[in-house]
Design a protein around this motif. Structure first.
Motif, PDB file in Angstrom:
ATOM      1  N   GLU A  48     -14.006   4.358   5.214  1.00 49.37           N
ATOM      2  CA  GLU A  48     -14.644   4.283   3.900  1.00 49.37           C
ATOM      3  C   GLU A  48     -13.924   5.136   2.852  1.00 49.37           C
ATOM      4  O   GLU A  48     -14.130   4.945   1.656  1.00 49.37           O
ATOM      5  CB  GLU A  48     -16.113   4.703   4.010  1.00 49.37           C
ATOM      6  CG  GLU A  48     -16.973   3.732   4.807  1.00 49.37           C
ATOM      7  CD  GLU A  48     -18.412   4.192   4.910  1.00 49.37           C
ATOM      8  OE1 GLU A  48     -19.114   4.158   3.883  1.00 49.37           O
ATOM      9  OE2 GLU A  48     -18.839   4.580   6.019  1.00 49.37           O
ATOM     10  N   VAL A  49     -13.113   6.082   3.283  1.00 45.33           N
ATOM     11  CA  VAL A  49     -12.378   6.928   2.339  1.00 45.33           C
ATOM     12  C   VAL A  49     -10.869   6.822   2.553  1.00 45.33           C
ATOM     13  O   VAL A  49     -10.094   7.555   1.939  1.00 45.33           O
ATOM     14  CB  VAL A  49     -12.830   8.410   2.437  1.00 45.33           C
ATOM     15  CG1 VAL A  49     -14.266   8.554   1.994  1.00 45.33           C
ATOM     16  CG2 VAL A  49     -12.667   8.943   3.855  1.00 45.33           C
ATOM     17  N   TRP A  50     -10.459   5.937   3.443  1.00 42.58           N
ATOM     18  CA  TRP A  50      -9.038   5.797   3.760  1.00 42.58           C
ATOM     19  C   TRP A  50      -8.241   5.377   2.521  1.00 42.58           C
ATOM     20  O   TRP A  50      -8.638   4.500   1.776  1.00 42.58           O
ATOM     21  CB  TRP A  50      -8.860   4.764   4.864  1.00 42.58           C
ATOM     22  CG  TRP A  50      -7.424   4.475   5.184  1.00 42.58           C
ATOM     23  CD1 TRP A  50      -6.703   3.388   4.838  1.00 42.58           C
ATOM     24  CD2 TRP A  50      -6.538   5.326   5.902  1.00 42.58           C
ATOM     25  NE1 TRP A  50      -5.417   3.490   5.290  1.00 42.58           N
ATOM     26  CE2 TRP A  50      -5.280   4.681   5.954  1.00 42.58           C
ATOM     27  CE3 TRP A  50      -6.674   6.580   6.494  1.00 42.58           C
ATOM     28  CZ2 TRP A  50      -4.176   5.234   6.581  1.00 42.58           C
ATOM     29  CZ3 TRP A  50      -5.573   7.131   7.127  1.00 42.58           C
ATOM     30  CH2 TRP A  50      -4.332   6.462   7.166  1.00 42.58           C
ATOM     31  N   GLY A  51      -7.112   6.040   2.324  1.00 46.54           N
ATOM     32  CA  GLY A  51      -6.212   5.675   1.248  1.00 46.54           C
ATOM     33  C   GLY A  51      -6.452   6.396  -0.057  1.00 46.54           C
ATOM     34  O   GLY A  51      -5.640   6.311  -0.975  1.00 46.54           O
ATOM     35  N   ALA A  52      -7.549   7.132  -0.173  1.00 40.26           N
ATOM     36  CA  ALA A  52      -7.858   7.836  -1.425  1.00 40.26           C
ATOM     37  C   ALA A  52      -7.305   9.261  -1.376  1.00 40.26           C
ATOM     38  O   ALA A  52      -7.413   9.942  -0.361  1.00 40.26           O
ATOM     39  CB  ALA A  52      -9.366   7.877  -1.649  1.00 40.26           C
ATOM     40  N   SER A  53      -6.704   9.688  -2.457  1.00 43.42           N
ATOM     41  CA  SER A  53      -6.225  11.068  -2.545  1.00 43.42           C
ATOM     42  C   SER A  53      -7.246  11.979  -3.205  1.00 43.42           C
ATOM     43  O   SER A  53      -7.159  13.206  -3.117  1.00 43.42           O
ATOM     44  CB  SER A  53      -4.912  11.133  -3.335  1.00 43.42           C
ATOM     45  OG  SER A  53      -5.125  10.667  -4.657  1.00 43.42           O
ATOM     46  N   LYS A  54      -8.218  11.362  -3.881  1.00 41.19           N
ATOM     47  CA  LYS A  54      -9.257  12.132  -4.568  1.00 41.19           C
ATOM     48  C   LYS A  54     -10.555  11.321  -4.524  1.00 41.19           C
ATOM     49  O   LYS A  54     -10.573  10.143  -4.863  1.00 41.19           O
ATOM     50  CB  LYS A  54      -8.852  12.405  -6.010  1.00 41.19           C
ATOM     51  CG  LYS A  54      -9.799  13.310  -6.776  1.00 41.19           C
ATOM     52  CD  LYS A  54      -9.372  13.456  -8.230  1.00 41.19           C
ATOM     53  CE  LYS A  54      -8.008  14.115  -8.353  1.00 41.19           C
ATOM     54  NZ  LYS A  54      -7.654  14.318  -9.784  1.00 41.19           N
ATOM     55  N   ILE A  55     -11.633  11.960  -4.075  1.00 44.90           N
ATOM     56  CA  ILE A  55     -12.941  11.292  -4.019  1.00 44.90           C
ATOM     57  C   ILE A  55     -14.013  12.262  -4.502  1.00 44.90           C
ATOM     58  O   ILE A  55     -13.774  13.474  -4.636  1.00 44.90           O
ATOM     59  CB  ILE A  55     -13.292  10.818  -2.585  1.00 44.90           C
ATOM     60  CG1 ILE A  55     -13.382  12.029  -1.635  1.00 44.90           C
ATOM     61  CG2 ILE A  55     -12.290   9.784  -2.081  1.00 44.90           C
ATOM     62  CD1 ILE A  55     -13.895  11.666  -0.249  1.00 44.90           C
TER      63      ILE A  55
END
Length: 310
Positions: free
Chosen positions: A268-275
């Motif tokens: 669900e958070v794969w690939g994000a550098s900032k969440i």
């Protein structure tokens, strides 16, 4: 300099004779926790200074039920410019019953400290910040304190958090909060009364046993933060041994291990550098005080649509 004496009673609904060791544990814990509670009074009532306090056993009955009756003695003074206003407030709180369950505000403050400690103890056992009956009781008591002081619930929580920000103070409140319930824990989670307030079997059951050999991990803290920015610095699903790393600039710049907590999944958070998300910071108990050690990601918020506002 003024003196006041207040009653405090603890009755454990145990069956049979309670072992002396458990009675001693509970008595010692009561004394320590009460003194920690009294140390909070000047922060609740500005201008008040407690110069001396003592807890004396008025009556102790070891047979079923175990009854502990105390007298709390306080010697206190006020700042000269507050000598007219504050004593009336203090006298009202010290002399008047607080609702149907408590003899004085000091009992409420004592129980607030107790359930602050048991809430932390439950988190340390579960290894995550969790909802518990102890935390619900703590919130209820904080609201009651606010209703009988010039402080808001948030202000009271800040005062308590500041008091126990020191690792030694936190260790003491966790350890003794568990010991207070020793007679109940060894009596099949027997309910108890503090003044007239019932602490149910369900509440007692959640509280961990007070161990003879406590580990440092028994005193770890789990601090929740909502809707914060998380900068993910390393993401590699193949690195199961090292996991992910992240920084939360608004809280701490230290790069820490990031652990995704179920039911949230790494995908669900794969690939994000900032969440943005809700997190818990795990603070490890060490000889040098509490050290932030891990970020637990509890909830991730959807990324804004870049087309919005275009």
């Amino acid at each position: 300099m003024l003196t006041t004496k207040m009653p405090l009673s603890i009755i454990y609904e145990t069956e049979g004779v309670t072992p002396v060791s458990e009675v001693i544990n509970a008595l010692t814990a009561t004394d320590i926790l009460l003194k920690q509670a009294i140390e909070l009074l000047p922060s609740l009532y500005e201008g008040l200074e407690v110069t001396e306090c003592s807890l004396n056993v008025l009556s102790l009955t070891q047979q079923s039920p175990l009854k502990e009756l105390f007298i709390v003695s306080l010697i206190y003074t006020f700042q000269e410019d507050l000598e007219r206003e504050i004593p009336k407030l203090i006298e009202t709180c010290f002399k008047t019953e607080i609702g149907e369950d408590y003899d004085t505000i000091l009992t409420v403050l004592f129980m607030t400290v107790v359930f602050y400690g048991t809430g932390l103890a439950i988190d340390a056992i579960k290894r995550v910040s969790s909802s518990s009956l102890s935390k619900a009781k703590y919130e209820e008591l904080v609201r009651l304190l606010a209703a009988h002081s010039h402080k808001t619930p948030d202000e009271i929580k800040k005062i308590i958090n500041a008091k126990f920000s020191n690792s030694n103070a936190t260790k003491k409140v966790i350890s003794n909060a568990k010991k207070l319930f020793s007679p109940s824990k060894h009596g099949n989670d027997a309910p108890l009364h503090i003044d007239r307030a019932l602490i149910s079997e369900d509440v007692v059951r959640e509280i961990p046993f007070a161990g003879d050999r406590e580990k440092d991990s028994d005193f770890d803290r789990f601090e929740p933060y909502d809707n914060v920015e998380i900068q993910i610095h390393a993401m590699d699903l193949d690195k199961s041994a090292t996991g992910w790393a992240a920084v939360i600039p608004s809280i701490i710049e230290k790069r820490m291990k990031l652990r995704v907590m179920p039911p949230l999944t790494p995908q669900e958070v794969w690939g994000a550098s900032k969440i943005r998300g809700d997190v818990v910071i795990v603070e490890k108990f060490t000889a040098n005080g509490y050290q932030p050690n891990e970020i637990q990601l509890i909830k991730a918020y959807p990324a804004p649509d870049p087309r919005e506002g275009a």
